[in-house]
Structures are given as structure tokens and as C-alpha cells.
Write a protein that holds these residues in place. Structure first.
Motif, mmCIF file in Angstrom:
data_model
loop_
_atom_site.group_PDB
_atom_site.id
_atom_site.type_symbol
_atom_site.label_atom_id
_atom_site.label_comp_id
_atom_site.label_asym_id
_atom_site.label_seq_id
_atom_site.Cartn_x
_atom_site.Cartn_y
_atom_site.Cartn_z
ATOM 1 N N GLU A 20 6.231 7.548 -0.034
ATOM 2 C CA GLU A 20 7.050 7.203 1.132
ATOM 3 C C GLU A 20 6.412 7.684 2.432
ATOM 4 O OE1 GLU A 20 11.611 6.881 -0.621
ATOM 5 O OE2 GLU A 20 11.112 8.435 0.830
ATOM 6 N N ALA A 21 5.712 8.841 2.364
ATOM 7 C CA ALA A 21 5.137 9.424 3.583
ATOM 8 C C ALA A 21 3.643 9.141 3.738
ATOM 9 C CB ALA A 21 5.377 10.940 3.586
ATOM 10 N N ALA A 22 3.064 8.384 2.809
ATOM 11 C CA ALA A 22 1.609 8.184 2.802
ATOM 12 C C ALA A 22 1.159 7.209 3.880
ATOM 13 C CB ALA A 22 1.170 7.687 1.429
ATOM 14 N N THR A 23 -0.058 7.425 4.392
ATOM 15 C CA THR A 23 -0.694 6.419 5.259
ATOM 16 C C THR A 23 -1.117 5.254 4.357
ATOM 17 O OG1 THR A 23 -2.906 7.293 4.869
ATOM 18 C CG2 THR A 23 -1.656 8.258 6.710
ATOM 19 N N ILE B 102 -3.400 14.522 -1.548
ATOM 20 C CA ILE B 102 -2.468 13.578 -0.915
ATOM 21 C C ILE B 102 -1.032 14.078 -1.050
ATOM 22 C CG2 ILE B 102 -1.508 11.239 -1.061
ATOM 23 C CD1 ILE B 102 -4.352 10.281 -1.782
ATOM 24 N N ILE B 103 -0.697 14.620 -2.236
ATOM 25 C CA ILE B 103 0.666 15.121 -2.445
ATOM 26 C C ILE B 103 0.958 16.302 -1.510
ATOM 27 C CG2 ILE B 103 2.171 16.272 -4.141
ATOM 28 C CD1 ILE B 103 0.724 14.463 -6.276
ATOM 29 N N VAL B 104 -0.062 17.119 -1.256
ATOM 30 C CA VAL B 104 0.116 18.233 -0.316
ATOM 31 C C VAL B 104 0.179 17.718 1.118
ATOM 32 C CG1 VAL B 104 -0.951 20.328 0.638
ATOM 33 C CG2 VAL B 104 -0.980 19.924 -1.840
ATOM 34 N N GLU B 105 -0.787 16.830 1.476
ATOM 35 C CA GLU B 105 -0.893 16.370 2.873
ATOM 36 C C GLU B 105 0.313 15.553 3.324
ATOM 37 O OE1 GLU B 105 -4.617 14.348 3.063
ATOM 38 O OE2 GLU B 105 -5.763 16.200 2.768
ATOM 39 N N THR B 106 0.906 14.802 2.435
ATOM 40 C CA THR B 106 2.088 14.011 2.804
ATOM 41 C C THR B 106 3.330 14.885 2.909
ATOM 42 O OG1 THR B 106 2.437 13.552 0.458
ATOM 43 C CG2 THR B 106 1.303 11.850 1.737
ATOM 44 N N GLY B 107 3.215 16.141 2.550
ATOM 45 C CA GLY B 107 4.375 17.032 2.611
ATOM 46 C C GLY B 107 5.261 16.945 1.376
ATOM 47 N N ALA B 108 4.826 16.179 0.364
ATOM 48 C CA ALA B 108 5.681 15.988 -0.815
ATOM 49 C C ALA B 108 5.850 17.288 -1.593
ATOM 50 C CB ALA B 108 5.111 14.892 -1.717
ATOM 51 N N LEU B 109 4.789 18.092 -1.672
ATOM 52 C CA LEU B 109 4.899 19.344 -2.424
ATOM 53 C C LEU B 109 5.893 20.286 -1.750
ATOM 54 C CD1 LEU B 109 4.039 21.246 -4.692
ATOM 55 C CD2 LEU B 109 2.124 21.988 -3.255
ATOM 56 N N ASP B 110 5.753 20.438 -0.427
ATOM 57 C CA ASP B 110 6.704 21.287 0.305
ATOM 58 C C ASP B 110 8.121 20.759 0.155
ATOM 59 O OD1 ASP B 110 4.825 23.051 1.154
ATOM 60 O OD2 ASP B 110 4.605 22.208 3.179
ATOM 61 N N ALA B 111 8.262 19.438 0.258
ATOM 62 C CA ALA B 111 9.594 18.836 0.127
ATOM 63 C C ALA B 111 10.159 19.126 -1.259
ATOM 64 C CB ALA B 111 9.524 17.325 0.370
#
Lengths: 364, 364
Positions: free
Chosen positions: B284-287, B314-323
Motif C-alpha cells: 500500500e505504501a510502496a513506490t 522494502i518492508i522497512v522502507e515503506t514503514g510496514a515493519l514499524d506499522a
């Protein structure tokens, strides 16, 4: 076979119990629940498979119940119908294991889900999706089977009396299926003896002896009686022998049967490489040339009409077909002798006699 | 997690119940029975799989029982252990469906049977044989699960009170697994919302909420009480939230976890193309470039270490891990609020608190 009295009589009641149960499942997984309508194909596949079937196992269970003095009541039909759900699981998983395309004249469950995947244009392998979905459908049938048995409405202590037989039947079924896989894997190393062992495990006990035994135990407990020796004797003499004869008939129909009656393409068992008593018997009596032909053709997924015909000829020429018919007649005679000796009602004796003949006769 | 008091406490008793049950199965399919020793690998595969496992589901069931006032007794450990057999079935069938090579650090069941076929030099495809045998092993676990539940020694009317939850749990599990297959098949069309739905069906209800609910219902019936509203409220607040947080932790470990702890090769979930909440959130947040990379790599069976690392980034950079971590913390907080509000003993509250933390913490 569907026209036979004792089967026809049971069928309507078992059908009604299965329909009521599947309607209940709509409440658990159906419209209004999270996941619907994605789950609709799963429910539909179950209903479609259950619409067919001869209700043979429920009939043996019901007539076991009547033989031990039980009366006609809805609860016993629900308990008996649970065996049809178990059979549904076995069929769906068996078709995945064998890679069968059809079942009861329709596409097999995994092929249906494969087609669903293709039609939707989803990602990944349609075949893997179909097999995965069919494994889950078989799992559903398996848990539904004991849910219906336990929820049949018969008192808990009555169900508890038949539980050891119910449980043993299920373990035997899975173990018998595994021995069947082994038999195919071992190929020519298989003997008439080892094929007989598979027939007893996978078919005789599960299709006839245990359903009958469950019915007998349920009625005995419902009437407050103690199980007597004649119950075990009837299960052994009638149950095992009708069961093996039934499997032998199925083996013969799998090779020589009319696709319109069997619901499977002609010679499908040959294409799947099934190691039946019939095949083991043919191999034992085959010339080296015949054995080499069987080795080359049996289990070939692309086996054509001419190949099927060649194998049929070898099964006839080696005397295996005649031997199979003689074995069926012999098992049936032993079974009916055992039936005649059991202290049961005339009505149940007549019904079980008719069922034995129907389950082992030339036409399905 | 295995060192946590409430889990360690339950584990020894559940282990003993499972060992006793598998010894009983040796009588049904073991030495002296027709078919043995051919059936030995089936029994051994079951025992091996059951030797591992955190006994999480039995622990939730046991502490549900204690929370509603039940005392410590062997029967509840047997009933709780039945959930570990159900889990065994799910794992074995799941590995067949996903084509997984390993489970709990050992070869998966279908790979073991495949190796058996190869070593024996049998006919036909080792892979098909392995899958067929594993389907049957999973079927055995499934029927053994309700056999142990029903034969736990708890009175029939007590078991009957929890049966509707037990039955619903099993149907939900299979339906959840099917929705998971669908999610993978639909690929990028999947959303955080649909991945959440799978997590609730397949994991939260089955791993936490229903086991807890079964324990609560059993104890309520055993003490002759009527189920009160707080039971449903606790199951919804604590059960669902701990369950979804547990699944999210599992998703994160499946991508970032240490193979020595997860028992699976690093990034195996990525290779299998699992459509988790984590992946849906990343997409959802990916370029567009990141999304294209995910599309190209996710589900590639040959994905190497570099590919795993790229997806992790990518999972870290998109913020998915933090989310994901924030979601876990949020669900856990809601769960613990629900736990604090329930009228249960201090001992059970403390144990369920520790279990919730253990099931959702960073280390397994």
C-alpha cells in the motif's frame, strides 16, 4: 442397486439429514458471515458431492441398529449419515492422491477448484490451488463427520458405546489408504495376499463391518443391553466377507464397468495403476510376455482404448476375472451363513441379505 | 517463550497426554496388527512432529478452564492436548499445500515420505507418494484430535457444552486456510483488510480465541454454572486481539526471524509468497518501483539471500515493519484491558497476561 428396498428406504432419510446438516453449515460459513461469498464454492462443492452416492455405509449402520432391536427414528439416520461425510472426505482426498479427473460422473473436487482458478485468471498454478482447496474440502468433510455423529441427537452414553468402533474405523481407513499407496509404489512386488490386506483395511472394515458394528453398538446401548458375542461374530462373518466381496466387485467394475454406471472413464483404475486383488491374481498366473505387457501398460496415464482392451484380455485369459467372480460368490456365501446364524429380527435379516447381494452384484 | 511459567507448566502435562495417546495408537495400528511394520513410518512421523511445538493452544485452553474456576486435573490436559493434534493436522496439510521443505527445523512430513520412497527405490513419483502419505497423516491427526477430546475423561455433558465452539473452530480453521489460498492466488489485489480477515479466521480464532473459549465453557459446565456475558467479552477482547497480534508477530518472524528460532529457512514466507498483513501494508505504501520489485520477487521459489534482503529493505522502507510493531502493541494493549476487566482469579489473570506477552513478543 439404488432400487433395492433396504437402500432406497434409508436413502431418503439420510439425504434429509445431510441436507439439514449442510444448511447448518451455511449458518457457520454462509451469507452474513465474514468470508462469504468467497467461501461459497467450498460449500457448493460439498453439497454437490453429497447429492450423489448410494448411502451404502449409512444403510449398513441403520440395519445394524435395527438388527439389535433399535426402532426407526431420526437420530439414527443422522448418526448413520455421518458415515457419508467420512466417505466424502475419503473420496476427495483419494482423488487428489490419485490425480483423478472425475468422480461420480462430474469433475473431481480439485479439478473444479482448478477450473475456478483458471476462470478467475488468478496468480500461481491452477493445479496447486485446486489440490490445496480439495485437501481443505476433505478436511471439512472429516470434521463434519464427527460433528454430525456427536450431534445426531442420540444420548451421549449411547454414542460413547459406539465411539471406540467409530474411532478405530477412521484410523483403519487412513492406514488402509496408506497401505494402498504403498501397494502401488511397490508395484509387481505386491501379492494377492498384500492386495487382500489392503481390501480388508481400506474397504471391508470401513465400508461394511464398522458401519454395521456402529449400528449394533448404538442400539445395544440405547436398549440398555450388554454387547453379546453374536455381535462380534456377525461383524466378522458378514461384515468382513461382504466387505471384501464388495471391494472385488468394485475392482472388476473399475476394469470392465460401464462408464455410465461407474461415473468414471472406462479403465480408469488401470490408468491409475491400482494394485487390486484382480491385478495381483492376473500377474501371478501371467506368462512372462503377459507380465511384461501389464508392466508396460498399467499406470500409464495416457493409456488408450486399445491399451485398456489389451489389459482386459490378459485379466480374462489368466483366469483372474473368473477367479474374482468365484471369490465374490464364496465370500457372499460365507457372509450369508453368518447372517443366518445371528439372533436378529426377520426384517433385519432380510434387509442385510438384500444389501449384501446388492453391494456385490454385477450391476451397481 | 518456552521458558515462560504458564507455558512451561502446561507443557509437561500436555506432552504426557500426547505420549499416552500415541501409545494407544500403537495398539490400534502397531506391532501385532495387520499392516505393521509398513505403518511404522506413519506412526513415527506423527510422534516426531508432536515432540516439538510450544503447546500454545493447549495453554490458552487450560488457562481458560482455570479462569472459569476449574481445578488442575489430568482430564483437562487431555482435552487441551487435542488442540495440539489439530495443529499437527494443519501443519502437515499446510506444508503439502505450500510445498514447504521444512517444519520445526526438520524435513516436512511429505518430504520425509518422499525420502522413504526414494530410499526404497519404489515405483512412481516419490513426490506424489510423499504428498499422498502426508495428506493421510494430516487426516489421522484430524480424527485423533476429536478422539482425544471426546475421550479426555471429562463427563459427556461437560464436553457437549464446549462442542459447538470446538466444531466451529475446526470449520473456521479450514475456511481460513482456504481464504489464505485465495489471498495468495489473488496476489496484489489483496488489501490490508483482506489479509486481516485471513489472520482472524486462520489464526486468531483458532490459535487463541477458540482454545480459550473451549476451556472457559468446559469449566463453566463442569461447575454447573451458566455461561455469563463476560466469557464472550473476554474471548472477543483478549482472544481476537492476542490472536491477530500473534499472527502479526509470526508474519514478522517469517521475514526477519532467525532460522535457528523459527525452524524455517530465512525468508521462507517470502519464497512461498505469503500474503500477510505486513506485505499488504508494504504494498500500500510502496513506490511503483518498489511494488514492481515485490511483484517480481515475492513467491519466487528460487529467491536467494540477496532477494530476501531486498524485500526486507522494502518492508522497512515503506514503514510496514514499524506499522506492524505498532499494531502488535495496540492489539496487545486492548487485549490486556479486556483481561483486566474480566471477573477471573488473580492466578489466571496473571497467567493469561504472561501468555499474551509471550505469544506476541519479539523472540519466539
Amino acid at each position: 442397486m439404488t432400487g433395492t428396498g433396504p437402500l432406497r428406504d434409508v436413502r431418503a432419510e439420510v439425504d434429509a439429514a445431510l441436507r439439514a446438516f449442510m444448511d447448518l453449515q451455511l449458518e457457520a460459513m454462509g451469507p452474513g458471515m465474514d468470508g462469504w461469498p468467497d467461501l461459497a464454492p467450498m460449500h457448493a462443492a460439498a453439497v454437490d458431492l453429497l447429492a450423489e452416492g448410494k448411502r451404502l455405509r449409512p444403510a449398513f449402520c441403520y440395519w445394524g441398529w435395527r438388527a439389535a432391536g433399535g426402532d426407526r427414528r431420526p437420530e439414527i439416520f443422522a448418526a448413520a449419515a455421518s458415515l457419508e461425510l467420512l466417505q466424502g472426505s475419503a473420496l476427495v482426498h483419494d482423488d487428489v492422491m490419485d490425480g483423478s479427473d472425475t468422480r461420480r460422473g462430474m469433475p473431481s473436487a480439485h479439478r473444479k477448484f482448478e477450473a475456478l482458478h483458471r476462470a478467475a485468471g488468478w496468480q500461481g498454478s491452477p493445479g496447486r490451488f485446486g489440490e490445496g482447496a480439495a485437501i481443505l474440502l476433505g478436511d471439512l468433510f472429516l470434521v463434519w463427520s464427527d460433528q454430525l455423529f456427536q450431534g445426531s441427537g442420540l444420548p451421549g452414553e449411547v454414542l460413547a458405546a459406539a465411539r471406540p468402533v467409530f474411532d478405530r474405523m477412521r484410523t483403519e481407513l487412513m492406514c488402509g489408504q496408506y497401505l494402498d499407496l504403498l501397494e502401488q509404489a511397490k508395484g509387481e512386488a505386491g501379492t494377492v495376499e498384500s492386495a487382500y490386506r489392503v481390501a480388508v483395511h481400506k474397504s471391508a472394515r470401513y465400508s461394511v463391518e464398522r458401519p454395521l458394528h456402529i449400528g449394533l453398538m448404538l442400539a445395544t446401548a440405547a436398549l440398555g443391553h450388554k454387547p453379546e458375542d453374536w455381535i462380534d461374530e456377525l461383524c466378522a462373518a458378514y461384515g468382513t466377507n461382504v466387505g471384501v466381496a464388495f471391494q472385488l466387485r468394485d475392482d472388476i467394475l473399475g476394469v470392465f464397468g460401464d462408464p455410465a454406471e461407474t461415473g468414471k472413464p472406462a479403465g480408469d483404475d488401470l490408468r491409475e495403476g491400482k494394485r487390486t486383488i484382480l491385478i495381483a491374481r492376473a500377474l501371478e498366473a501371467a506368462t512372462p510376455a503377459q507380465a511384461a505387457t501389464v508392466r508396460a501398460l498399467l499406470g500409464d496415464p495416457a493409456l488408450d482404448v486399445a491399451g485398456v482392451e489389451t489389459l482386459r484380455e490378459i485379466i480374462v485369459e489368466t483366469g483372474a476375472l473368473d477367479a474374482g467372480e468365484r471369490m465374490i460368490a464364496g465370500y457372499l456365501e460365507t457372509a450369508l451363513d453368518g447372517l443366518a446364524a445371528a439372533p436378529i429380527t426377520a426384517e433385519a435379516r432380510e434387509a442385510l441379505h438384500a444389501l449384501a447381494v446388492a453391494a456385490t452384484s454385477r450391476r451397481t
